[in-house]
Design a protein around this motif. Structure first.
Motif, PDB file in Angstrom:
ATOM      1  N   ASP A  16     -27.139 -12.836  11.836  1.00  0.00           N
ATOM      2  CA  ASP A  16     -26.652 -11.503  12.160  1.00  0.00           C
ATOM      3  C   ASP A  16     -27.265 -10.980  13.455  1.00  0.00           C
ATOM      4  O   ASP A  16     -28.169 -11.560  14.037  1.00  0.00           O
ATOM      5  CB  ASP A  16     -26.865 -10.533  10.993  1.00  0.00           C
ATOM      6  N   ARG A  17     -26.718  -9.860  13.867  1.00  0.00           N
ATOM      7  CA  ARG A  17     -27.046  -9.297  15.169  1.00  0.00           C
ATOM      8  C   ARG A  17     -28.537  -8.974  15.292  1.00  0.00           C
ATOM      9  O   ARG A  17     -29.157  -9.238  16.313  1.00  0.00           O
ATOM     10  CB  ARG A  17     -26.190  -8.026  15.323  1.00  0.00           C
ATOM     11  N   GLN A  18     -29.107  -8.394  14.213  1.00  0.00           N
ATOM     12  CA  GLN A  18     -30.518  -8.015  14.238  1.00  0.00           C
ATOM     13  C   GLN A  18     -31.393  -9.223  14.536  1.00  0.00           C
ATOM     14  O   GLN A  18     -32.337  -9.164  15.319  1.00  0.00           O
ATOM     15  CB  GLN A  18     -30.938  -7.428  12.876  1.00  0.00           C
ATOM     16  N   GLN A  19     -31.030 -10.333  13.886  1.00  0.00           N
ATOM     17  CA  GLN A  19     -31.853 -11.532  14.088  1.00  0.00           C
ATOM     18  C   GLN A  19     -31.680 -12.075  15.507  1.00  0.00           C
ATOM     19  O   GLN A  19     -32.621 -12.563  16.108  1.00  0.00           O
ATOM     20  CB  GLN A  19     -31.479 -12.587  13.049  1.00  0.00           C
ATOM     21  N   ILE A  21     -31.087 -10.261  18.130  1.00  0.00           N
ATOM     22  CA  ILE A  21     -31.874  -9.384  19.013  1.00  0.00           C
ATOM     23  C   ILE A  21     -33.354  -9.743  18.901  1.00  0.00           C
ATOM     24  O   ILE A  21     -34.074  -9.830  19.900  1.00  0.00           O
ATOM     25  CB  ILE A  21     -31.625  -7.903  18.667  1.00  0.00           C
ATOM     26  N   ALA A  22     -33.802  -9.991  17.653  1.00  0.00           N
ATOM     27  CA  ALA A  22     -35.216 -10.335  17.465  1.00  0.00           C
ATOM     28  C   ALA A  22     -35.544 -11.645  18.194  1.00  0.00           C
ATOM     29  O   ALA A  22     -36.596 -11.778  18.823  1.00  0.00           O
ATOM     30  CB  ALA A  22     -35.524 -10.453  15.969  1.00  0.00           C
ATOM     31  N   ARG A  25     -35.748 -10.940  21.839  1.00  0.00           N
ATOM     32  CA  ARG A  25     -36.992 -10.231  22.152  1.00  0.00           C
ATOM     33  C   ARG A  25     -38.167 -11.207  22.155  1.00  0.00           C
ATOM     34  O   ARG A  25     -39.039 -11.153  22.998  1.00  0.00           O
ATOM     35  CB  ARG A  25     -37.215  -9.107  21.135  1.00  0.00           C
TER      36      ARG A  25
END
Ligand code: URA
Length: 295
Positions: A16-19, A21-22, A25
């Motif tokens: 998913d998107r959150q992962q 982005i992580a 980062r």
């Protein structure tokens, strides 16, 4: 530092998107600042080199001759290519660079030259900019990220400082020429290796020969060590008029000033005072030259 951000493994695991982005980062935090390939390369899956064939002992000549079973014969193993040395790449580069009869030809030859590994990771060749008829040439180390993106030397923050310093001594890119020791950006702006410098040295030497400047200004220690072949630190060499010895048809030594690199001055603004003295000395030298030509 760089990495294939789209590594297959990462993409297949992260859903998913959150992962995503992580993960991005994390790459930024560990220092990755560019993606160098459009396609991911899974280096863990690289095919290992084939095992060498083992020679079977030859049959004794005294045994009755029976048809020899067909066995895989060991080929004399091809010697691995000799690793590139500063000397070997330098010779190839010298042969290529010396063909150039004009700056346009030099640019084309450099663009076709594959003897420096930096070309593979750079986005653009950064050749040089300014007035090739000018009496003065400024030489930096290597393109940074902005220069690599635009294919022009000194266009990032160091370039802005250089432009300001030039304007204080009545110079700009129409009255001076600007180039670098290396025409390709080292990934992550790392220090170039001796082999990379050796592969590019004949090109910058030919660049200078074709322009025939009256004065050279070397910006920073890499330019100084490469062209003046001096081992001292820059603090000992800067501010002194030394001679650069070109080859080619105009072997007259060129008066050469070394000063601090603008990127260093951005980190150490107190040193701007010394660099300012060096620039004033350069201005005086140019004025003297102009007077001699008029008289
Ligand atoms: N630093 C250099 O040495 N050269 C450039 O072109 C930009 C930054």
């Amino acid at each position: 530092m760089f990495a294939g951000l789209q590594n297959d493994r990462i993409v297949s695991v992260i859903m998913d998107r959150q992962q995503l982005i992580a993960a991005l980062r994390w790459h930024v935090d560990i220092g990755v600042d560019e993606a160098i390939g459009a396609m991911p390369v899974d280096r863990f899956a690289a095919v290992p080199p084939p095992a060498p064939l083992v020679a079977k002992p030859a049959p004794s000549p005294r045994l009755p001759s029976t048809p020899a079973p067909s066995v895989a014969r060991a080929q004399p193993s091809a010697a691995p290519p000799a690793p590139a040395t500063a000397e070997s790449v330098g010779e190839d580069a010298h042969r290529a660079a010396s063909q150039a009869k004009s700056l346009d030809e030099l640019r084309d030859i450099l663009a076709a030259f594959d003897g420096c590994a930096l070309k593979a990771t750079a986005t653009n060749l950064v050749f040089g900019e300014g007035n090739p008829q000018a009496p003065i040439v400024f030489i930096g180390e290597a393109p940074g990220r902005d220069e690599d993106r635009l294919g022009r030397p000194f266009v990032g923050v160091s370039g802005q400082l250089l432009d300001a310093m030039l304007s204080h001594i009545d110079l700009d890119r129409t009255s001076a020429y600007i180039t670098n020791i290396l025409p390709w950006r080292p990934p992550g702006n790392r220090q170039p290796t001796p082999v990379e410098v050796a592969a590019c040295l004949p090109f910058i030497r030919r660049h200078i020969e074709l322009i025939e400047p009256k004065v050279l200004v070397l910006l920073g220690g890499t330019a100084m060590k490469t062209l003046l072949q001096r081992q001292e630190g820059i603090t000992r060499i800067r501010g002194r008029w030394l001679e650069y010895h070109p080859g080619g048809a105009a072997p007259q030594p060129i008066p050469t000033m070394t000063t601090y690199h603008p990127a260093f001055l951005l980190r150490q603004p107190l040193q701007k005072r010394e660099a300012w003295r060096d620039f004033l000395s350069v201005r005086e030298r140019l004025d003297e030259l102009a007077e001699t030509r008029q008289s």
